[in-house]
Design a protein around this motif. Structure first.
Motif, mmCIF file in Angstrom:
data_model
loop_
_atom_site.group_PDB
_atom_site.id
_atom_site.type_symbol
_atom_site.label_atom_id
_atom_site.label_comp_id
_atom_site.label_asym_id
_atom_site.label_seq_id
_atom_site.Cartn_x
_atom_site.Cartn_y
_atom_site.Cartn_z
ATOM 1 N N ASP A 64 32.352 8.552 -37.403
ATOM 2 C CA ASP A 64 33.349 9.614 -37.311
ATOM 3 C C ASP A 64 32.862 10.608 -36.259
ATOM 4 O O ASP A 64 31.666 10.654 -35.949
ATOM 5 N N ARG A 71 33.900 17.176 -42.826
ATOM 6 C CA ARG A 71 35.303 16.797 -43.049
ATOM 7 C C ARG A 71 35.734 17.136 -44.477
ATOM 8 O O ARG A 71 36.810 17.704 -44.692
ATOM 9 N N LEU A 117 40.077 6.032 -36.607
ATOM 10 C CA LEU A 117 40.786 6.715 -37.677
ATOM 11 C C LEU A 117 40.147 6.357 -39.011
ATOM 12 O O LEU A 117 40.387 5.297 -39.572
ATOM 13 N N ASP A 119 40.220 8.050 -42.027
ATOM 14 C CA ASP A 119 40.727 8.563 -43.289
ATOM 15 C C ASP A 119 41.489 7.530 -44.091
ATOM 16 O O ASP A 119 42.282 6.758 -43.562
ATOM 17 N N LYS A 121 44.279 7.596 -46.560
ATOM 18 C CA LYS A 121 45.274 8.604 -46.899
ATOM 19 C C LYS A 121 46.207 8.122 -47.996
ATOM 20 O O LYS A 121 46.593 6.971 -48.037
ATOM 21 N N LEU A 129 44.667 16.493 -45.600
ATOM 22 C CA LEU A 129 44.054 15.606 -44.610
ATOM 23 C C LEU A 129 44.724 15.766 -43.253
ATOM 24 O O LEU A 129 44.064 15.757 -42.216
ATOM 25 N N HIS A 130 46.043 15.888 -43.267
ATOM 26 C CA HIS A 130 46.795 16.016 -42.019
ATOM 27 C C HIS A 130 46.339 17.246 -41.239
ATOM 28 O O HIS A 130 46.124 17.169 -40.030
ATOM 29 N N ASN A 133 42.921 16.458 -39.781
ATOM 30 C CA ASN A 133 43.048 15.448 -38.724
ATOM 31 C C ASN A 133 43.625 16.044 -37.455
ATOM 32 O O ASN A 133 43.149 15.770 -36.345
ATOM 33 N N ASP A 248 49.441 11.790 -36.060
ATOM 34 C CA ASP A 248 48.876 11.657 -37.399
ATOM 35 C C ASP A 248 49.964 11.407 -38.433
ATOM 36 O O ASP A 248 49.756 10.661 -39.397
ATOM 37 N N SER A 252 50.378 7.798 -40.933
ATOM 38 C CA SER A 252 50.138 8.103 -42.347
ATOM 39 C C SER A 252 51.310 7.620 -43.191
ATOM 40 O O SER A 252 52.469 7.737 -42.774
#
Length: 356
Positions: A64, A71, A117, A119, A121, A129-130, A133, A248, A252
């Motif tokens: 990451d 994070r 990427l 995550d 989700k 998270l959005h 991100n 993002d 998602s």
């Protein structure tokens, strides 16, 4: 480590990356062994993909751009900030600024940034998270655009708070699974102004950062909202966040639609950039987002299946792949690796899960 659908998970598989639930709570730690009940729980929670460790993905590292601890801290801060404001408390601007500075500093330690990427989700943790991100994606894009350190901080603060106004939107509209009515869409659009009004009351946060909340839905052709601004009337921070925000969201899972792949999202952004987005921002953004991230299952033009193990920065559509299944569908006894940047007779035909 590689990513697979939870529907293809089997009991006994090893979790490769911590799985989050309801914001920043860790549901399963990396290294946990899946059971049938765990898999059913993940599916019921709307978690559609996880990372696993297996012989196919042996030695595949998916780094990451920021530390996992950072994070998680940022996600929890966004969650607590939005919940606190909803209950009438003030924003803790010191903590927001502090976590953004930490993110900027960690990103600047990397010489050649490529974002995979990372995550996992689900719909329930999407908002938190959005926001994080979009912050990370925006800062890395800002680095590509050669913004100053202070500008990166302002950009990051605006990006992490760009959706703060959604705390003022009725949940029944925000979480509606069917199409919005015209009236409901008008209510949703107000989150930009509401967010700006929240942020501008905080003296420690600049007007430029606050304007990100107000203008991240403005578009180059003047067809965005709230003010119908065009081209350079839109601040550079808002132009950057607009790209990160759309990307993002597209990648998602949402209550009302399924996500699309990285390459589909980049293609979509490229198409609409001609009229709606800053093409220079998108060019820099596309440089940091490989179309086939490390850990992605792929099918070559000769029918062989494998997994991406490395990205070629100058030729991101031609990564290094580990071949796992031969063209007849049989798993190979030993895996060979192909650098598509050098072996040009091969190319990626599609992405696919390595189940068989």
């Amino acid at each position: 480590m590689r990513k697979i659908s939870t529907s293809n998970c089997k009991a006994g598989m090893i979790v490769g990356k911590a799985i989050l639930h309801n914001g920043a709570a860790v549901l399963l730690e990396a290294g946990a062994r899946l059971t049938a009940s765990y898999i059913n729980r993940l599916i019921n929670l709307g978690i559609t993909e996880i990372y696993i460790k297996d012989d196919v993905s042996k030695d595949i590292d998916i780094p990451d751009v920021i530390e996992e601890k950072t994070r998680l801290e940022a996600i929890e801060l966004v969650k607590s900030t939005m919940e606190a404001y909803y209950h009438g408390d003030k924003l803790n601007s010191d903590k927001i600024i502090e976590v953004v500075i930490k993110i900027v500093n960690e990103i600047l330690l990397i010489d050649d940034i490529i974002i995979n990427l990372m995550d996992i989700k689900s719909c329930d943790n999407y908002t938190f998270l959005h926001s994080v991100n979009v912050c990370v994606l925006s800062i890395v894009t800002g680095v590509e655009l050669k913004l100053s350190y202070d500008a990166l901080k302002e950009l990051g603060i605006g990006a992490i708070l760009h959706d703060i106004g959604k705390v003022m939107i009725p949940p029944e509209i925000l979480q509606k699974s069917s199409a919005l009515t015209d009236e409901e869409y008008e209510v949703i659009k107000q989150h930009s102004l509401l967010g700006y009004n929240i942020i501008k009351t905080i003296p420690e946060i600049s007007e430029a950062s606050a304007m990100v909340a107000l203008c991240h839905h403005e578009r180059f052709d003047g067809k965005g909202y709230i003010s119908g601004l065009k081209r350079n009337e839109i601040h550079i921070y808002s132009r950057i966040v607009a790209v990160a925000d759309i990307f993002d969201a597209l990648t998602s899972d949402r209550i009302y639609r399924k996500k699309i792949s990285t390459i589909q999202a980049i293609d979509y952004l490229t198409v609409i950039a001609a009229s709606s987005l800053d093409e220079e921002v998108l060019r820099c953004f596309a440089k940091i987002i490989p179309p086939f991230p490390v850990g992605t299952g792929i099918v070559l033009n000769n029918g062989e299946k494998g997994v991406v193990i490395g990205v070629n920065r100058n030729l991101p559509s031609r990564p290094v792949v580990r071949i796992v299944f031969s063209s007849d569908g049989n798993k190979k006894s030993s895996y060979n690796e192909i650098n598509l940047a050098k072996e040009t007779e091969y190319f990626i035909k599609s992405t696919a899960e390595l189940t068989k």
